[in-house]
Structure formats: structure tokens, C-alpha cells
Design a protein around this motif. Structure first.
Motif, PDB file in Angstrom:
ATOM      1  N   VAL A 121       0.942  -1.028  -0.094  1.00 33.26           N
ATOM      2  CA  VAL A 121       0.005   0.064  -0.034  1.00 33.26           C
ATOM      3  C   VAL A 121       0.775   1.293   0.122  1.00 33.26           C
ATOM      4  O   VAL A 121       2.204   1.151   0.471  1.00 33.26           O
ATOM      5  CB  VAL A 121      -0.974  -0.007   1.130  1.00 33.26           C
ATOM      6  N   SER A 122       0.529   2.260  -0.566  1.00 29.83           N
ATOM      7  CA  SER A 122       1.434   3.390  -0.648  1.00 29.83           C
ATOM      8  C   SER A 122       0.266   4.737  -0.555  1.00 29.83           C
ATOM      9  O   SER A 122      -0.458   4.843  -1.160  1.00 29.83           O
ATOM     10  CB  SER A 122       2.403   3.549  -1.925  1.00 29.83           C
ATOM     11  N   MET A 123       1.160   5.724   0.224  1.00 31.24           N
ATOM     12  CA  MET A 123       0.628   7.298   0.152  1.00 31.24           C
ATOM     13  C   MET A 123       1.562   8.268  -0.499  1.00 31.24           C
ATOM     14  O   MET A 123       2.717   7.933   0.259  1.00 31.24           O
ATOM     15  CB  MET A 123      -0.015   7.513   1.362  1.00 31.24           C
ATOM     16  N   VAL A 124       1.361   9.129  -1.195  1.00 28.65           N
ATOM     17  CA  VAL A 124       2.258   9.931  -1.572  1.00 28.65           C
ATOM     18  C   VAL A 124       1.818  11.373  -1.710  1.00 28.65           C
ATOM     19  O   VAL A 124       0.407  11.454  -2.136  1.00 28.65           O
ATOM     20  CB  VAL A 124       2.805   9.791  -3.063  1.00 28.65           C
ATOM     21  N   ARG A 125       2.363  12.488  -1.154  1.00 34.60           N
ATOM     22  CA  ARG A 125       1.958  13.654  -1.168  1.00 34.60           C
ATOM     23  C   ARG A 125       2.981  14.557  -2.126  1.00 34.60           C
ATOM     24  O   ARG A 125       4.277  14.390  -1.902  1.00 34.60           O
ATOM     25  CB  ARG A 125       1.819  14.628   0.138  1.00 34.60           C
ATOM     26  N   PHE A 126       2.425  15.256  -3.024  1.00 33.60           N
ATOM     27  CA  PHE A 126       3.394  16.020  -3.921  1.00 33.60           C
ATOM     28  C   PHE A 126       2.833  17.658  -3.477  1.00 33.60           C
ATOM     29  O   PHE A 126       1.796  17.900  -3.140  1.00 33.60           O
ATOM     30  CB  PHE A 126       2.897  15.957  -5.241  1.00 33.60           C
ATOM     31  N   ARG A 127       3.921  18.426  -3.592  1.00 32.26           N
ATOM     32  CA  ARG A 127       3.620  19.858  -3.619  1.00 32.26           C
ATOM     33  C   ARG A 127       4.429  20.449  -4.701  1.00 32.26           C
ATOM     34  O   ARG A 127       5.846  20.056  -4.714  1.00 32.26           O
ATOM     35  CB  ARG A 127       4.133  20.616  -2.274  1.00 32.26           C
ATOM     36  N   ALA A 128       3.867  21.494  -5.565  1.00 31.97           N
ATOM     37  CA  ALA A 128       4.919  22.089  -6.357  1.00 31.97           C
ATOM     38  C   ALA A 128       4.424  23.408  -6.692  1.00 31.97           C
ATOM     39  O   ALA A 128       3.137  23.916  -6.400  1.00 31.97           O
ATOM     40  CB  ALA A 128       4.615  21.443  -7.933  1.00 31.97           C
ATOM     41  N   ALA A 129       5.454  24.390  -7.253  1.00 32.71           N
ATOM     42  CA  ALA A 129       5.189  25.549  -7.389  1.00 32.71           C
ATOM     43  C   ALA A 129       5.808  25.892  -8.662  1.00 32.71           C
ATOM     44  O   ALA A 129       6.607  25.231  -9.252  1.00 32.71           O
ATOM     45  CB  ALA A 129       6.149  26.659  -6.340  1.00 32.71           C
ATOM     46  N   LEU A 130       4.840  26.725  -9.649  1.00 28.26           N
ATOM     47  CA  LEU A 130       5.017  26.969 -10.966  1.00 28.26           C
ATOM     48  C   LEU A 130       5.663  28.423 -11.179  1.00 28.26           C
ATOM     49  O   LEU A 130       5.135  29.201 -10.349  1.00 28.26           O
ATOM     50  CB  LEU A 130       3.791  26.709 -11.856  1.00 28.26           C
ATOM     51  N   GLY A 131       6.698  28.639 -12.134  1.00 28.33           N
ATOM     52  CA  GLY A 131       7.315  29.668 -12.251  1.00 28.33           C
ATOM     53  C   GLY A 131       6.416  30.576 -13.458  1.00 28.33           C
ATOM     54  O   GLY A 131       5.240  30.127 -13.811  1.00 28.33           O
ATOM     55  N   GLN A 168       3.365   1.541  -8.980  1.00 32.59           N
ATOM     56  CA  GLN A 168       2.356   2.618  -8.484  1.00 32.59           C
ATOM     57  C   GLN A 168       2.861   4.067  -8.484  1.00 32.59           C
ATOM     58  O   GLN A 168       2.183   4.829  -8.820  1.00 32.59           O
ATOM     59  CB  GLN A 168       1.873   2.350  -6.906  1.00 32.59           C
ATOM     60  N   ASN A 169       4.187   4.187  -8.402  1.00 24.60           N
ATOM     61  CA  ASN A 169       4.862   5.583  -8.351  1.00 24.60           C
ATOM     62  C   ASN A 169       4.699   6.369  -9.442  1.00 24.60           C
ATOM     63  O   ASN A 169       4.582   7.689  -9.425  1.00 24.60           O
ATOM     64  CB  ASN A 169       6.452   5.461  -7.897  1.00 24.60           C
ATOM     65  N   PRO A 170       4.865   5.801 -10.738  1.00 25.18           N
ATOM     66  CA  PRO A 170       4.762   6.537 -12.114  1.00 25.18           C
ATOM     67  C   PRO A 170       3.268   7.013 -12.265  1.00 25.18           C
ATOM     68  O   PRO A 170       3.205   7.956 -12.858  1.00 25.18           O
ATOM     69  CB  PRO A 170       5.318   5.601 -13.165  1.00 25.18           C
ATOM     70  N   PHE A 171       2.273   6.062 -11.762  1.00 22.10           N
ATOM     71  CA  PHE A 171       0.932   6.646 -11.888  1.00 22.10           C
ATOM     72  C   PHE A 171       0.778   7.625 -10.889  1.00 22.10           C
ATOM     73  O   PHE A 171       0.231   8.874 -11.438  1.00 22.10           O
ATOM     74  CB  PHE A 171       0.141   5.408 -11.112  1.00 22.10           C
ATOM     75  N   MET A 172       1.384   7.955  -9.880  1.00 23.02           N
ATOM     76  CA  MET A 172       1.191   8.916  -8.955  1.00 23.02           C
ATOM     77  C   MET A 172       2.176  10.116  -9.679  1.00 23.02           C
ATOM     78  O   MET A 172       1.764  11.264  -9.636  1.00 23.02           O
ATOM     79  CB  MET A 172       1.854   8.855  -7.534  1.00 23.02           C
ATOM     80  N   ARG A 173       3.477  10.229  -9.988  1.00 23.80           N
ATOM     81  CA  ARG A 173       3.964  11.273 -10.610  1.00 23.80           C
ATOM     82  C   ARG A 173       3.676  11.596 -11.786  1.00 23.80           C
ATOM     83  O   ARG A 173       3.361  13.005 -12.066  1.00 23.80           O
ATOM     84  CB  ARG A 173       5.687  10.591 -10.700  1.00 23.80           C
ATOM     85  N   LYS A 223      20.077   1.177   3.006  1.00 19.99           N
ATOM     86  CA  LYS A 223      21.331   2.355   2.636  1.00 19.99           C
ATOM     87  C   LYS A 223      20.397   3.710   3.275  1.00 19.99           C
ATOM     88  O   LYS A 223      19.584   3.965   2.492  1.00 19.99           O
ATOM     89  CB  LYS A 223      22.009   2.170   1.486  1.00 19.99           C
ATOM     90  N   ASP A 224      21.157   4.390   4.152  1.00 17.42           N
ATOM     91  CA  ASP A 224      20.551   5.543   4.537  1.00 17.42           C
ATOM     92  C   ASP A 224      18.942   5.809   4.774  1.00 17.42           C
ATOM     93  O   ASP A 224      18.262   6.539   4.630  1.00 17.42           O
ATOM     94  CB  ASP A 224      20.643   6.664   3.409  1.00 17.42           C
ATOM     95  N   GLY A 225      18.589   4.283   5.216  1.00 16.22           N
ATOM     96  CA  GLY A 225      17.063   4.370   5.460  1.00 16.22           C
ATOM     97  C   GLY A 225      15.962   4.251   4.355  1.00 16.22           C
ATOM     98  O   GLY A 225      14.930   4.601   4.535  1.00 16.22           O
ATOM     99  N   ILE A 226      16.496   4.244   3.184  1.00 17.34           N
ATOM    100  CA  ILE A 226      15.955   4.297   1.962  1.00 17.34           C
ATOM    101  C   ILE A 226      15.594   2.988   1.285  1.00 17.34           C
ATOM    102  O   ILE A 226      16.485   2.258   1.052  1.00 17.34           O
ATOM    103  CB  ILE A 226      16.189   5.374   0.935  1.00 17.34           C
ATOM    104  N   ASP A 227      14.236   2.527   1.164  1.00 22.09           N
ATOM    105  CA  ASP A 227      13.868   1.405   0.441  1.00 22.09           C
ATOM    106  C   ASP A 227      13.741   1.820  -1.250  1.00 22.09           C
ATOM    107  O   ASP A 227      12.953   2.748  -1.555  1.00 22.09           O
ATOM    108  CB  ASP A 227      12.536   0.996   0.841  1.00 22.09           C
ATOM    109  N   PRO A 228      14.869   1.577  -2.010  1.00 20.06           N
ATOM    110  CA  PRO A 228      14.788   2.056  -3.369  1.00 20.06           C
ATOM    111  C   PRO A 228      13.504   1.806  -4.147  1.00 20.06           C
ATOM    112  O   PRO A 228      13.011   2.560  -5.016  1.00 20.06           O
ATOM    113  CB  PRO A 228      15.757   1.540  -4.164  1.00 20.06           C
ATOM    114  N   GLN A 229      12.868   0.789  -3.888  1.00 20.38           N
ATOM    115  CA  GLN A 229      11.725   0.340  -4.262  1.00 20.38           C
ATOM    116  C   GLN A 229      10.372   1.290  -4.197  1.00 20.38           C
ATOM    117  O   GLN A 229       9.726   1.555  -4.933  1.00 20.38           O
ATOM    118  CB  GLN A 229      11.192  -1.191  -4.277  1.00 20.38           C
ATOM    119  N   ALA A 230      10.387   1.693  -2.831  1.00 16.93           N
ATOM    120  CA  ALA A 230       9.242   2.436  -2.470  1.00 16.93           C
ATOM    121  C   ALA A 230       9.489   3.830  -2.814  1.00 16.93           C
ATOM    122  O   ALA A 230       8.170   4.432  -3.080  1.00 16.93           O
ATOM    123  CB  ALA A 230       9.251   2.504  -0.797  1.00 16.93           C
TER     124      ALA A 230
END
Lengths: 133, 711
Positions: free
Chosen positions: B430-440, B511-516, B467-474
């Protein structure tokens, strides 16, 4: 050799130094050390291994220490075993935790200061889905 | 009218042009005896038939054929005389892992083994040539190879089969030159998959087909709540039932062994089992969502996976676009449920199972039975689907061997029910992602912040240090997003609910490309720009993403007028070393029924070893991803999975499948995977088209929960 008798002659110290320390002295030569590791390990959390060093284990000529080095563990120096002539035989067996498939190296330091080594590759099959395993 | 028997005769004759065989694995062992082994990959029979060994698994991904094509290409043999057989794990252990990695995972077979496979073929060819040259007393450089025939000076000719015995004794050459892929004649061609005739004629053996004389059968029930254990069983309650041989409480599951599987399964159903459900009996999809949501807001237990520029500063003073995305747990649901047949006898273990990693099965069998690796034999079979379920976790092998050990001397086939399979999977996290962006001012993003709150497969299933607490797949495809944005910050909050997670086809890229790619679409929309042009402008000019985006948009006719009510969506991403893009054209009825009119899938895998298989993989990816995005969801209630079988876990049906148009655009110079990357761009392309059609932005899957159905 029985485990109890074997342990009485060996003191296991917690690992302190980093891998650099092991290589700080003379370059270890291949030979005299035999490292036994399974080719495949089902589980990296507990991999059985054995190190034997050719040595008469006398006052004049014995193994002072055996270091176990990991290529991929966060702590590269996994263990250091300090031995003396009273150990009777230069042989240790233990289980180690391995962070994935890698080459494990055992380095023995002799009483004359010379260093000898052996290494073996172990495939930790559980980690097979991770790139670079 | 043609009868079935006549039809089979005719098709055998017509189909005789390609007589590539396939070893039934059960019989493979005996056939090697008379066949000289040139090297670990190539054996040549006196009658010129060539056996190419295949080390990884075949589960429909086609690598058995593609890998053999690479060996055959360099070998210079006649493809019609090629047979493929599985490399044996016992020999692998005894021969210092001569075949390398045996796992079919991570879309790896071609990209990780192409070099040694090609070298294996080239080395064998040179040894065969050297043997012929020695016999003729000429130099090997004076000889030529084509179609398994070696030609020498003065019209001399011989075949691989005639020199095989001598070649096997030659010293393997250290250095071999490999062909330029542009000169390929076997690799790169759309050769039919070699095991298909055996599948069609039912000669193929899956793990489930294992049959041994005197075999017993086991059915199992695992604790319905994850992490629970067996307290006790009332074996007396099923005493006297026909055929029951043993009732085995085995920690977190119970096995009933009987003289046939149905009796075992029915007895198990009637068996009173007292479970200790442990601490997870109150876990639900809601509590899991709360845990993940808290991860989105948390100030601690969060790591920074990427940081460039100053996102906080750049987000200040500009209007911020923010969105949260969610994807559910997904089950693998392989057509063949988990199972393993095993015989433990006199310190030797034999297993018959469908596995994505025969070496892992071998090691698990040895560890479970407590025997040396040399005493284990894995009898390899075709897989009735894998999708990642049969790779990392070898739970089914441990169970099969554990049960067989309790039945020492009797072969036992353990088989899960569909319900057991669906409720005891290692699920896509399962995964939850929050994005924030600002446009020029130009509408392009000047800052992108993202945080992933999700479990880690590597930390929980593999129990490896991160490594550094990061799961590269997540964080895949988010931490390494390809767009040129000056300020980027990416955070990962590892949150592990008590539901086992594992590698599901395409893993983090499922899932991540769907979100991104959906969020990038949101930005394009906010900027009032075309979704394709917007992406294109943000991608570096020389990037492979931009090349495949261009090729796919062109093939799909992006920008050309569409019929009324039809809308387009687009997406692009890297995955498993390949680059994919998708364009979807669809319409939505007033009942929210979605008709997919076109699905154009572009892929740049570097080199295309078998174009027909690439098409098949891209089509299969569409089936798998459309199923997941419209209906796929595993929900949890009282610590257990709510779905059980195909009645409550909908999969796509044949008639619902849209036509897939493949844009195969290999640009060379690198080797990418093909089994998984195809899925990555599909969900965002479809959801972006849905937004274009309805104005509704899809931020959570499956679509059924958003009110959409596939027409």
C-alpha cells in the motif's frame, strides 16, 4: 573438538575497529586459512561458517586472531576472535548475519606477525529480488 | 469435418518447420548422458541437435526463448535443431554456481545475463571450430561457421555433431569477440516461444502436475490473521474420515495429509483449529491508512531520499499545487496457486515446484530439512504464473518440505486453495504520496516536493539493512524523477503495517509512475499547457525518456483531431533499465463506463532480443495493469484479507481487452528489461485521459472505488 573445549581457549570480543584496521599491517597472503561457507544461504540472518588455520598452536607459533570481514554489511568487520596457544586448535565455527550475497573474507594474524587469508562467495538467495545482490 | 486426431496430425506436419523441442523437466536428467557438454551452456548431440541450458525460470515472460536466442546467435547453430533444458540446481551447487543467478525477477534475464550467455555461445563455437581445424590440420581462422556446419579450406565440411566429442575436450578460449547486434540473425528475430507447442498440446508440466508413485496430498490452513499461531487442533474430530493420513499443527499453519487432495482439504475444513491471533486482530484498511497518513505528516522517522536546491524557499510566495495519491495492496493471484511436492528420504530431499528462483528453493529446502546443499534436488517445472510471488518468498517450499519431512519416505504434494493463496500473499505494498509544486511564470515547475509513506519490502521481507534508511523500490520513479526542476526534495516515511509485502510485477514502478505522471499532468493543466509538450519541455533533450515520449506521441498521432467524446492521456517513465511511454484514447459514457479506444505503448529496451515476445509482454502488461487499476485491491478487516477468490477479486476478461499498439523503438547501447516496465506508463496514461474526458482527477486506485467501470 567439542564446542565447550573450543570456547574455553577463545575469547570473543565485540567488534570495535573498522575494516581499515585489519589491512593496516602487512598485506595478508592467501593460504593457511580455510574458510567454509555454504554456496547458497537460504537466509542471510544466520549463515553457518567455519574457519580453520594451519598452525601448531604452540607458544612459539600460533594464531593470535581471526577477523571476519564482510563486503556488504554496514559493519564491515563482523567479528574478531582472539586466540592463544591454549586454544589447542585454530578453528572457529559460528553463524554470521549477511546483508545479501557477497564475498566473506577471513584473515588470521600469526604470532610472528604474518597475515593469511581466505575468502568465499555466498549467494543469499532471499535477496535475489534486489538489484546488485 | 476434421476430427481432433486428424487435425493434430495435420498440424504436426504443417508445424514441422520449427521442430524446436522442449524437455519435459522430469525426463531431462537421463538425456544428458550421451551428449557431449561443450560448456555449461551448450551441449551438442552426435545427430547435430544442440541443447542450450537455461538457468532462470520460465513463467510466460519468454526469457527461456530469448536467452537461448542469444546463445544460439553466437554459437552459429541451426535454430531448428535447438532444444532448451533447465540448468540443474544440484549441479549448480557442485559446480561453484557455474550458471550464475538463477532468479527470474526484476526483468533481469536479458539485461543481467546477456554478456555471459553470448560469451558462452561464442566460446562453444570456437571450441567446435578448433576441434574441426585440428582434425583437418588447418588453422581455426581458416574455418567458417553457419547453421551448425563448419567449413574449411578446400571445400572441407563437417557438422557440430561430428566434432562435439573432440570439442568438449578443448581448452575454452579466454577471450571471445561478440557480434554487433546489427549483424544478428537469430537474436533480434520474432522467433516463436519454444514451450508454446508443449503448452498447447498439454505436454508441459507445471508444479501442480507433479505426480509420484505412492504420493500423498496435503492441504494447509494458515492463521487467518497475519502473525497469528496455532494454539491447538482437535484431530479427533476428523478421525475416521476416509483417507486421512496425518494432521500436522506446524506453528502458524495446519496441514492435513490424505490419500487425495480433496479429502485432505475437506477434512481440514471440518477440523476445529484454535488460533492465537496475536496482536494484529484489530488491524483494518482504515488503521493502515491512518498509519500511512500519519507518515505523510510526521516530523520524525522520515529520511530524505533526494534534496536539490531549496524547495521550502521556492514554495514560499508562489501559489502551491498540492495533491495526495493512494494505491492499495495488490495480490499476485497466479493462475496456479502456491504448492510444492517433496520427498524427504534418507537424508536426501527432492522437490517439484513452480519457482522463480530455483536456487532459493534449493537453499530453502536444504535449510528446512536440515540436509547439506549437495543432497537436494529441485525438479524444475514451468510456472503457472509468477509475477514476483514465487521469487523472494519461498514459504511454499518450506511448507512442502516441512510436511514431507513429517511424512519421511512418502512423497507429498502440498497445494494451496485459491482462498489460501489470495489471503496469504506477500502483497504489493500500500502507498500514500503527497506532492507539492510551485510553478514559475512560464508555467514550468520551479519546485517539487514529494513524500512517500509506505512499507519497505526490503526491510520487512528480506530483512536487509537499508542504505540511508531508503527503500529504493518504495521511492522508485519519484526520487529519480527525470524532469528538470531546479528545487527538488523527496522524503520517505517507512511505515510497516502488519501485512506481509513482497515483489509484485513492476514493484515500485507499479504505483509511483501513476502518482508522479498524474501529478505532472495536474501541473500541465494548471499551467494551461498541452500534456505532451509540457513533459517534453521539461525533459533533457538527449534523454531516453524524451525519445520514447516523442516516438509514442508521434505513433499515436498526438494533437490530431479526435472524434467527439474521445480524449487522450499520456505518460512516460524509466523502469528496469527500459524506457516506456503510453498514450490512451478513451471515452466515458454518462454511466461512467470507460471505453478504451486505443492503447499505444512505446518501449525502448536498448536492444530487442525477441520483438514478438516484447509485444506479448506489453500486451500482458496491459492485462495486468488494467485489471489492477480498475478492480485490484486487497482490503483488511480484523487483521485478515477480505477477498478470497475470483468472485470477489475481479480480473479482466478476454472481451474487455483493448487492442495494444506497440511502438518498439530500441535505440541500442544499453540493455533494459521487458517483463515489468510495460506496466509503468499505463495507469497514468489512462487516468490522464479520464481527466481529459471527465474533469475528474484520479488520485486513488482502483477506479471502481471512483465510480468507473470498464465498458
Amino acid at each position: 573438538m567439542k564446542r565447550r573445549g573450543f570456547l574455553s581457549g577463545v575469547v570473543v570480543l565485540p567488534v570495535a575497529g573498522r575494516v581499515g584496521k585489519a589491512f593496516a599491517q602487512t598485506e595478508p597472503k592467501r593460504g593457511r586459512v580455510k574458510l567454509e561457507l555454504p554456496v547458497l544461504a537460504d537466509n542471510g540472518n544466520s549463515v553457518p561458517m567455519k574457519v580453520r588455520v594451519e598452525s601448531p598452536m604452540s607458544e612459539a607459533d600460533h594464531v593470535k586472531s581471526i577477523r571476519l570481514l564482510s563486503e556488504r554489511n554496514p559493519e564491515r568487520e563482523m567479528a574478531v576472535f582472539h586466540l592463544g596457544p591454549r586454544a589447542g586448535a585454530a578453528e572457529i565455527s559460528t553463524r554470521v548475519r549477511l546483508a545479501g550475497s557477497q564475498v566473506v573474507t577471513a584473515i588470521a594474524e600469526m604470532s610472528d606477525g604474518s597475515q593469511w587469508m581466505d575468502s568465499a562467495h555466498v549467494q543469499v538467495t532471499l535477496s535475489a529480488c534486489v538489484d546488485g545482490s | 469435418m476434421t476430427t481432433r486426431r486428424e487435425f493434430l496430425k495435420i498440424s504436426a506436419a504443417v508445424g514441422g518447420g520449427l521442430t524446436v523441442g522442449f524437455h519435459v523437466p522430469f525426463a531431462a536428467a537421463q538425456q544428458q548422458v550421451l551428449t557431449p557438454e561443450i560448456n555449461a551452456w551448450v551441449l551438442v548431440r552426435p545427430d547435430d541437435r544442440v541443447i542450450i541450458r537455461y538457468a532462470r525460470s520460465e513463467m510466460g515472460q519468454g526469457s527461456m526463448t530469448s536467452a537461448a536466442q542469444l546463445v544460439a546467435e553466437e554459437l552459429g547453430c541451426d535454430w531448428k535443431k535447438v532444444q532448451v533444458e533447465y540448468a540443474d540446481t544440484n549441479a549448480q551447487v557442485r559446480r561453484k554456481r557455474v550458471w550464475g543467478d538463477m532468479a527470474s525477477v526484476g526483468s533481469r534475464t536479458i539485461r543481467f545475463s546477456q554478456e555471459y550467455l553470448r560469451k558462452g555461445g561464442a566460446q562453444a563455437r570456437e571450441m567446435l571450430v578448433a576441434a574441426a581445424a585440428q582434425g583437418w590440420r588447418v588453422k581455426p581462422s581458416q574455418c567458417r561457421v553457419a547453421n551448425g556446419v563448419i567449413s574449411g579450406p578446400g571445400g572441407r565440411k563437417t557438422t557440430f555433431g561430428k566434432v562435439a566429442t573432440a570439442a568438449a575436450k578443448m581448452t575454452p578460449p579466454q577471450e571471445v569477440a561478440l557480434k554487433d547486434p546489427k549483424d544478428w540473425t537469430i537474436a533480434g528475430k520474432p522467433i516463436p516461444r519454444i514451450e508454446i507447442p508443449d503448452i498447447v498440446t498439454a505436454r508441459i508440466r507445471y508444479g501442480i502436475d507433479a505426480h509420484l508413485p505412492g504420493m500423498a496430498y496435503a492441504a494447509i490452513a494458515q492463521c487467518p490473521v497475519f502473525g497469528g499461531k496455532v494454539k491447538s487442533v482437535d484431530a479427533a474430530a476428523i478421525q475416521g474420515r476416509r483417507g486421512i493420513l496425518k494432521v500436522l499443527p506446524l506453528g502458524d499453519y495446519v496441514a492435513v495429509v490424505a490419500d487425495n487432495w480433496w479429502r485432505a482439504k475437506e477434512a481440514l475444513k471440518a477440523l476445529p483449529i484454535d488460533w492465537d491471533f496475536g496482536p494484529n486482530a484489530s488491524v483494518s484498511s482504515e488503521t493502515i491508512k491512518q498509519l500511512l497518513r500519519a507518515g505523510l505528516d510526521a516530523d520524525s522517522d522520515v529520511v530524505v531520499a533526494k534534496n536539490a536546491g531549496d524547495v521550502a524557499q521556492a514554495l514560499k510566495g508562489a501559489p502551491v499545487i498540492e495533491a495526495e495519491y493512494y494505491t492499495p495492496y495488490l495480490a499476485h493471484v497466479t493462475m496456479e496457486p502456491m504448492g510444492c511436492a517433496a520427498l524427504v528420504k534418507e537424508g536426501r530431499v527432492d522437490i517439484w515446484t513452480s519457482t522463480q528462483n530455483a536456487e532459493a528453493s534449493h537453499a530453502a529446502a536444504a535449510a528446512t530439512a536440515g540436509v547439506p546443499l549437495e543432497n537436494v534436488y529441485v525438479h524444475r517445472t514451468q510456472l503457472g504464473g509468477g509475477f514476483g510471488r514465487r521469487g523472494g518468498a519461498q514459504d511454499f517450499v518450506r511448507q512442502g518440505v516441512q510436511i514431507a519431512k513429517a511424512m519421511e519416505g512418502t512423497p507429498v504434494k502440498m497445494l494451496w486453495t485459491r482462498e489460501e493463496d489470495m489471503q496469504h500473499d506477500f502483497y504489493r505494498p500500500v502507498s500514500m504520496v503527497r506532492f507539492r509544486a510551485a510553478l514559475g511564470a512560464d508555467g514550468n515547475p520551479v519546485a517539487l516536493y514529494s513524500r512517500v509513506s509506505a512499507p519497505s519490502i526490503i526491510a520487512t521481507l528480506l530483512k536487509l539493512p537499508l542504505k540511508d534508511g531508503i527503500d529504493p523500490q518504495a521511492v522508485a520513479a519519484i526520487a529519480d524523477q527525470p524532469y528538470q526542476i531546479a528545487n527538488v526534495r523527496m522524503e520517505y516515511a517507512q511505515r510497516n503495517p502488519p501485512v506481509p509485502v513482497g515483489f509484485w510485477r513492476t514493484v515500485g514502478h507499479s504505483q509511483n509512475p501513476f502518482m508522479r505522471e498524474s501529478f505532472i499532468d495536474e501541473l500541465a493543466h494548471a499551467a494551461g499547457k498541452d500534456a505532451y509538450a509540457y513533459r517534453r519541455a521539461l525533459l533533457p533533450e538527449s534523454s531516453r525518456e524524451r525519445r520514447i515520449l516523442d516516438a509514442t506521441a508521434k505513433a499515436a498521432g498526438w494533437g490530431s483531431p479526435l472524434p467527439k467524446g474521445v480524449h487522450r492521456g499520456i505518460a512516460v517513465t524509466e523502469g528496469y533499465g527500459s524506457y516506456t511511454s503510453a498514450v490512451c484514447e478513451l471515452s466515458v459514457s454518462d454511466k461512467q463506463e470507460v471505453s478504451i479506444r486505443r492503447l499505444v505503448l512505446g518501449v525502448d529496451p536498448g536492444h530487442a532480443v525477441n520483438p514478438d515476445n516484447i509485444l506479448a509482454q506489453m500486451q500482458g502488461s496491459a492485462v495486468f495493469m488494467l485489471t489492477a487499476m480498475f478492480w485490484g485491491e486487497i482490503t483488511i478487516k480484523d487483521g485478515r484479507v477480505e477477498q478470497s477468490n475470483f468472485n470477489d477479486h475481479r480480473v479482466m476478461r478476454l472481451a474487455e481487452m483493448p487492442k495494444v499498439e506497440l511502438v518498439l523503438a530500441p535505440t541500442g547501447g544499453f540493455w533494459g528489461g521487458i517483463g515489468e516496465p510495460g506496466q509503468a506508463s499505463i495507469a497514468p496514461a489512462v487516468c490522464n485521459a479520464l481527466f481529459a474526458a471527465t474533469g475528474k482527477r484520479i488520485r486513488a486506485l482502483p477506479l471502481r472505488n471512483e465510480g468507473f467501470e470498464l465498458a
